[in-house]
Scaffold this motif. Structure first.
Motif, PDB file in Angstrom:
ATOM      1  N   SER A  62       0.832  -1.213   0.000  1.00  0.00           N
ATOM      2  CA  SER A  62       0.000   0.000   0.000  1.00  0.00           C
ATOM      3  C   SER A  62       0.859   1.252   0.000  1.00  0.00           C
ATOM      4  O   SER A  62       0.553   2.225  -0.702  1.00  0.00           O
ATOM      5  CB  SER A  62      -0.928   0.012   1.219  1.00  0.00           C
ATOM      6  OG  SER A  62      -1.794  -1.097   1.165  1.00  0.00           O
ATOM      7  N   PRO A  86      -7.529  -4.829   1.919  1.00  0.00           N
ATOM      8  CA  PRO A  86      -6.316  -4.251   2.496  1.00  0.00           C
ATOM      9  C   PRO A  86      -6.457  -4.132   4.006  1.00  0.00           C
ATOM     10  O   PRO A  86      -7.536  -3.818   4.504  1.00  0.00           O
ATOM     11  CB  PRO A  86      -6.265  -2.863   1.872  1.00  0.00           C
ATOM     12  CG  PRO A  86      -7.682  -2.521   1.564  1.00  0.00           C
ATOM     13  CD  PRO A  86      -8.459  -3.796   1.442  1.00  0.00           C
ATOM     14  N   SER A  88      -4.071  -2.288   5.552  1.00  0.00           N
ATOM     15  CA  SER A  88      -3.546  -0.944   5.741  1.00  0.00           C
ATOM     16  C   SER A  88      -4.241  -0.019   4.758  1.00  0.00           C
ATOM     17  O   SER A  88      -4.429  -0.366   3.603  1.00  0.00           O
ATOM     18  CB  SER A  88      -2.042  -0.944   5.484  1.00  0.00           C
ATOM     19  OG  SER A  88      -1.738  -1.676   4.330  1.00  0.00           O
ATOM     20  N   GLU A 147      -4.090  -3.878  -5.997  1.00  0.00           N
ATOM     21  CA  GLU A 147      -3.248  -4.415  -4.920  1.00  0.00           C
ATOM     22  C   GLU A 147      -3.924  -5.628  -4.297  1.00  0.00           C
ATOM     23  O   GLU A 147      -5.072  -5.563  -3.886  1.00  0.00           O
ATOM     24  CB  GLU A 147      -3.024  -3.363  -3.810  1.00  0.00           C
ATOM     25  CG  GLU A 147      -2.208  -3.945  -2.641  1.00  0.00           C
ATOM     26  CD  GLU A 147      -2.240  -3.124  -1.340  1.00  0.00           C
ATOM     27  OE1 GLU A 147      -2.405  -1.893  -1.393  1.00  0.00           O
ATOM     28  OE2 GLU A 147      -2.086  -3.740  -0.273  1.00  0.00           O
TER      29      GLU A 147
HETATM   30 MG   LIG Z   1      -2.001  -3.009   1.887  1.00  0.00          MG
END
Ligand SMILES: [Mg+2]
Ligand SMILES: Nc1nc2c(ncn2[C@@H]2O[C@H](COP(=O)(O)OP(=O)(O)OP(=O)(O)O)[C@@H](O)[C@H]2O)c(=O)[nH]1
Length: 411
Positions: A62, A86, A88, A147
């Motif tokens: 990230s 995610p 984060s 991601e």
């Molecule tokens: Mg991440």
């Protein structure tokens, strides 16, 4: 929502943030609306460069994406981000903050970030991610970044989605490097040693470079880069390498495997052929395994993504120490793994497997191995197999990764 109504579509194609958000809601909530949306978007896809970033949890993905956004915006390009599950947050805060400070045109937004959680949604995560990439592509973003956490930890395989696959590998991973070697290294187009300010970065870089020399003999050269995301070091080189790969191999790679008029629901269908059920296929494949037959391994059940095998330990399975030969237990688990991973109708070849033995086994014991699918992407899939004794004791646990080929089985 009527996505085929020109005004909304026009706004989406023009990059209007509310229209983008609406289209994404359609993907998340409305199965029938999705088909209309797909049809409307189809002629407008394949323009964006799609960058996939994967790597183990906490690899610095990230932070890297945030740094990439800064670089991309500085090049006067726009970027949309899909971050899958995610832990984060991806804020884009500095990027947009810089933008505001620079006093640039407020109307056109250069960055759009969407986080996708695997929790609390009925639709498949992989399909949703794929669809959202389409929306961002059609909305005119120059770059779309996806991601995901790597190797069997996410249902979303970036190998199917991205035009360039970037694998993030922080220093000091130790055994964790094994997992990267096993799976995601195979699909990497660019490797990045993240957190290169930390000790061990040079060693990690050498490890990766050595591994590539061994594994990718004769294949396209894979650059191995280093980044320190917080200091924006190595970021421009990473963008250059990623763009160079996309320019060499083409944009819209995810569209190549799509049929022209595939509907959302058709794309949700598993990769099985119509004419043979998964249980039938497992039975048929098991009957064509002379080595399992030679060892006395029987297939006693199976279906889409799973298979169960059984072995009664006889004199011929006993090793020089009087216990059961580990190879027999491995073969039992491996047979279940092979059948489960091939149950979908596409040829799956094992590229890596580990087995741990927990308790001893003697002559006369009956062992059962049950294989289940943990994750399955377009090219890689992971499976777990538990081998139990008839008294219920866990004898061995096995994990394996397969490479899924584009073709099916012969006959
Ligand atoms: Mg991440
Ligand atoms: N020293 C150093 N730390 C970094 C760097 N990049 C990221 N980190 C730190 O590493 C930790 C994890 O970073 P993230 O960017 O959240 O990692 P991630 O791979 O996205 O993590 P998940 O999404 O949870 O899998 C954070 O504490 C970051 O501050 C770097 O270049 N150097």
């Amino acid at each position: 929502m009527q996505m085929n109504e020109p005004p909304t579509l026009a706004r989406l194609l023009g990059g209007d943030r509310r229209a983008i958000a609406q289209a994404i809601s359609t993907i998340e909530n409305d199965a029938t609306g999705q088909d209309d949306l797909s049809r409307a978007l189809a002629p407008h896809l394949g323009r964006a460069r799609v960058l996939g970033i994967t790597g183990p949890p906490g690899a610095g993905k990230s932070t890297l994406v945030n740094a990439l956004l800064g670089e991309i915006v500085a090049r006067d390009l726009s970027a949309g981000v899909v971050a899958v599950d995610p832990s984060s947050p991806l804020t884009g805060g500095t990027v947009l903050g810089d933008r505001a400070r620079m006093g640039e045109h407020g109307g056109h937004e250069h960055v759009f970030i969407r986080s996708l959680s695997s929790r609390g949604h009925a639709g498949g995560l992989a399909r949703r991610a794929d669809r959202i990439v389409d929306v961002l592509d059609a909305a005119g973003f120059d770059v779309v970044i996806v991601e995901t956490v790597g190797a069997g930890q996410s249902e979303v395989a970036i190998d199917a989605l991205a035009d360039v696959r970037i694998v993030a590998c922080p220093p000091g991973l130790g055994d964790g490097l094994q997992a990267i070697k096993a799976g995601i290294l195979e699909i990497a187009d660019v490797l990045v040693v993240t957190k290169a300010d930390l000790p061990g970065a040079d060693a990690a870089w050498r490890d990766l470079a050595d591994m590539l020399r061994l594994r990718r003999e004769g294949r396209t050269k894979v650059p191995v880069l280093k980044t320190i995301a917080a200091q924006r070091e190595g970021i421009a080189k990473l963008v250059d390498a990623a763009f160079a790969h996309v320019d060499a191999t083409g944009r819209g790679q995810r569209l190549r495997t799509r049929l022209p008029h595939e509907s959302a629901r058709e794309r949700m269908a598993p990769d099985t052929t119509q004419d043979e059920s998964a249980p039938d296929r497992v039975t048929r494949l098991a009957s064509r395994d002379p080595f399992a037959g030679f060892l006395g391994i029987e297939c006693i059940g199976g279906g889409a993504g799973c298979a169960t095998t059984r072995l009664r330990i006889g004199a011929r399975h006993i090793n020089f120490n009087g216990g059961c030969h580990g190879g027999a237990i491995f073969a039992l688990a491996d047979t279940a793994f092979g059948l489960a991973s091939n149950s979908h109708g596409r040829l799956a070849s094992g590229i890596e497997a580990h087995v741990a033995f927990h308790v001893g086994v003697r002559e006369g014991d009956e062992l059962t191995a049950h294989a289940t699918q943990i994750s399955r992407g377009n090219k890689l899939a992971t499976y777990r197999v538990e081998v139990t004794r008839s008294d219920g004791k866990l004898v061995a646990s096995f994990s394996g990764t397969v490479y899924v080929s584009a073709r099916g089985h012969a006959g």
